[in-house]
Design a protein around this motif. Structure first.
Motif, PDB file in Angstrom:
ATOM      1  N   LEU A 170       2.105  -5.792   7.074  1.00  0.00           N
ATOM      2  CA  LEU A 170       2.619  -6.384   5.852  1.00  0.00           C
ATOM      3  C   LEU A 170       1.448  -6.752   4.952  1.00  0.00           C
ATOM      4  CD1 LEU A 170       5.241  -7.341   4.438  1.00  0.00           C
ATOM      5  CD2 LEU A 170       4.830  -9.590   5.478  1.00  0.00           C
ATOM      6  N   ALA A 171       1.529  -6.355   3.682  1.00  0.00           N
ATOM      7  CA  ALA A 171       0.386  -6.507   2.779  1.00  0.00           C
ATOM      8  C   ALA A 171       0.850  -7.095   1.451  1.00  0.00           C
ATOM      9  CB  ALA A 171      -0.293  -5.145   2.594  1.00  0.00           C
ATOM     10  N   ALA A 172       0.110  -6.850   0.392  1.00  0.00           N
ATOM     11  CA  ALA A 172       0.363  -7.462  -0.912  1.00  0.00           C
ATOM     12  C   ALA A 172       1.758  -7.111  -1.425  1.00  0.00           C
ATOM     13  CB  ALA A 172      -0.693  -7.001  -1.905  1.00  0.00           C
ATOM     14  N   GLY A 173       2.408  -8.107  -2.027  1.00  0.00           N
ATOM     15  CA  GLY A 173       3.694  -7.882  -2.657  1.00  0.00           C
ATOM     16  C   GLY A 173       4.815  -7.518  -1.723  1.00  0.00           C
ATOM     17  N   GLY A 174       4.660  -7.863  -0.432  1.00  0.00           N
ATOM     18  CA  GLY A 174       5.695  -7.530   0.532  1.00  0.00           C
ATOM     19  C   GLY A 174       5.731  -6.065   0.911  1.00  0.00           C
ATOM     20  N   ARG A 175       4.734  -5.295   0.498  1.00  0.00           N
ATOM     21  CA  ARG A 175       4.660  -3.880   0.846  1.00  0.00           C
ATOM     22  C   ARG A 175       3.910  -3.731   2.169  1.00  0.00           C
ATOM     23  NH1 ARG A 175       1.846  -1.554  -4.367  1.00  0.00           N
ATOM     24  NH2 ARG A 175       2.536   0.490  -3.594  1.00  0.00           N
ATOM     25  N   LEU A 216      -0.460   1.463  -0.023  1.00  0.00           N
ATOM     26  CA  LEU A 216       0.723   0.632   0.236  1.00  0.00           C
ATOM     27  C   LEU A 216       1.990   1.370  -0.180  1.00  0.00           C
ATOM     28  CD1 LEU A 216      -0.425  -2.952  -0.857  1.00  0.00           C
ATOM     29  CD2 LEU A 216      -0.617  -1.833   1.376  1.00  0.00           C
ATOM     30  N   GLU A 217       3.042   1.126   0.599  1.00  0.00           N
ATOM     31  CA  GLU A 217       4.330   1.766   0.281  1.00  0.00           C
ATOM     32  C   GLU A 217       5.407   0.707   0.065  1.00  0.00           C
ATOM     33  OE1 GLU A 217       5.376   4.186   3.626  1.00  0.00           O
ATOM     34  OE2 GLU A 217       5.373   2.520   5.044  1.00  0.00           O
ATOM     35  N   LEU A 239      -6.200  -5.012   0.943  1.00  0.00           N
ATOM     36  CA  LEU A 239      -4.808  -4.570   0.887  1.00  0.00           C
ATOM     37  C   LEU A 239      -3.824  -5.731   0.861  1.00  0.00           C
ATOM     38  CD1 LEU A 239      -5.149  -1.591   3.362  1.00  0.00           C
ATOM     39  CD2 LEU A 239      -4.524  -1.415   0.944  1.00  0.00           C
ATOM     40  N   GLY A 240      -4.329  -6.952   1.015  1.00  0.00           N
ATOM     41  CA  GLY A 240      -3.475  -8.129   0.933  1.00  0.00           C
ATOM     42  C   GLY A 240      -2.856  -8.566   2.237  1.00  0.00           C
ATOM     43  N   VAL A 241      -3.412  -8.124   3.363  1.00  0.00           N
ATOM     44  CA  VAL A 241      -2.946  -8.580   4.679  1.00  0.00           C
ATOM     45  C   VAL A 241      -3.445 -10.001   4.897  1.00  0.00           C
ATOM     46  CG1 VAL A 241      -3.044  -8.142   7.174  1.00  0.00           C
ATOM     47  CG2 VAL A 241      -2.953  -6.220   5.553  1.00  0.00           C
TER      48      VAL A 241
END
Length: 258
Positions: free
Chosen positions: A33-38, A257-258, A173-175
């Motif tokens: 799980l990373a930035a923006g809930g992606r 990210l997806e 990546l925002g993890v």
């Protein structure tokens, strides 16, 4: 017995680990799980121990990932002449992070000190050098991510240099930090067999296994030392990535990210 949440986390770790005949500690960053809930796209970012001694089947399996780059944090002294088959199969780039402080002489001194805590303090001090001394290497590593490469990056055991590189990439990546530390600690699980072999040899040599264990394994305070230095000296991870390493964080997130 594992709780349902623990079992789920265990299953996700198993899904990320990739088994090979002659390579260990290869893991996919996909799924975090990373930035923006992606989430990180699977199959694009692999971390691991040295793949240079890969079997023919291992090479075929790695080729299925269509790797653009294999990035090697090892020094020349850590490489082997028998790695030519792997070298001819991939775009293998050297980006050495020196480990001179882990020389045999230093290791022997630490072992003779008779104190596991000396080994732990040595590793903490070693980790605090990563964000300062090796900015060019880790900047170039993250620039490869900016360029949207599918890559495997590695060192020798895939735990220290690769662990710090993973922390930077996952942070970009925002993890969240807890997941970054959890990912880091998984090296203990996937290096366990190799570590046990080393400890068995040391035991036969009448060297106490508990003295070398802090050098063979990873512990949360090691990585936390790197992250704390980034917070103290550079104003936090975001500032370090964007201003010190000059990384386009948004571009990396767009790529993976997806």
């Amino acid at each position: 017995m594992l709780s349902s949440s623990d079992a789920q986390a265990q299953g996700m770790q198993d899904d990320r680990h990739i088994s090979f005949e002659a390579i260990r500690n290869i893991r996919d960053l996909g799924g975090y799980l990373a930035a923006g809930g992606r989430r990180i796209v699977p199959g694009r970012l692999l971390r691991g121990a040295n793949p240079g001694m890969a079997s023919a089947a291992d090479i075929d399996k790695l080729k299925s990932y269509r790797l653009d780059v294999v990035l090697d944090f090892r020094t020349e002294a850590e490489k082997h002449s028998a790695e030519t088959a792997f070298a001819s199969s991939f775009n293998w780039i050297a980006e050495p992070v020196m480990v001179g402080n882990l020389s045999q002489e230093v290791m022997l001194t630490l072992l003779q000190s008779g104190s596991p805590e000396n080994g732990r303090q040595f590793m903490i001090d070693f980790y605090r050098t990563f964000p300062v001394r090796y900015q060019p290497q880790f900047r170039r590593f993250l620039k490869l991510a900016e360029q949207n490469n599918t890559m495997l990056y590695h060192c020798t055991a895939g735990k220290d240099r690769t662990g710090f590189a993973s922390a930077l990439l996952m942070a970009a990546l925002g993890v969240d930090r807890a997941a970054i530390i959890d990912n880091y600690l998984e090296s203990n699980r996937y290096n366990a067999t190799a570590n046990a072999q080393v400890l068995a040899k040391l035991f036969k040599a009448e060297l106490a296994p508990e003295l070398i264990a802090p050098l063979l394994t990873v512990e949360a305070p090691y990585m936390e030392a790197s992250l704390a230095l980034i917070d103290e000296e550079y104003g936090g991870m975001d500032q370090y990535l964007r201003q010190v390493l000059d990384i386009d964080v948004e571009r990396i997130r767009h790529n993976y990210l997806e």
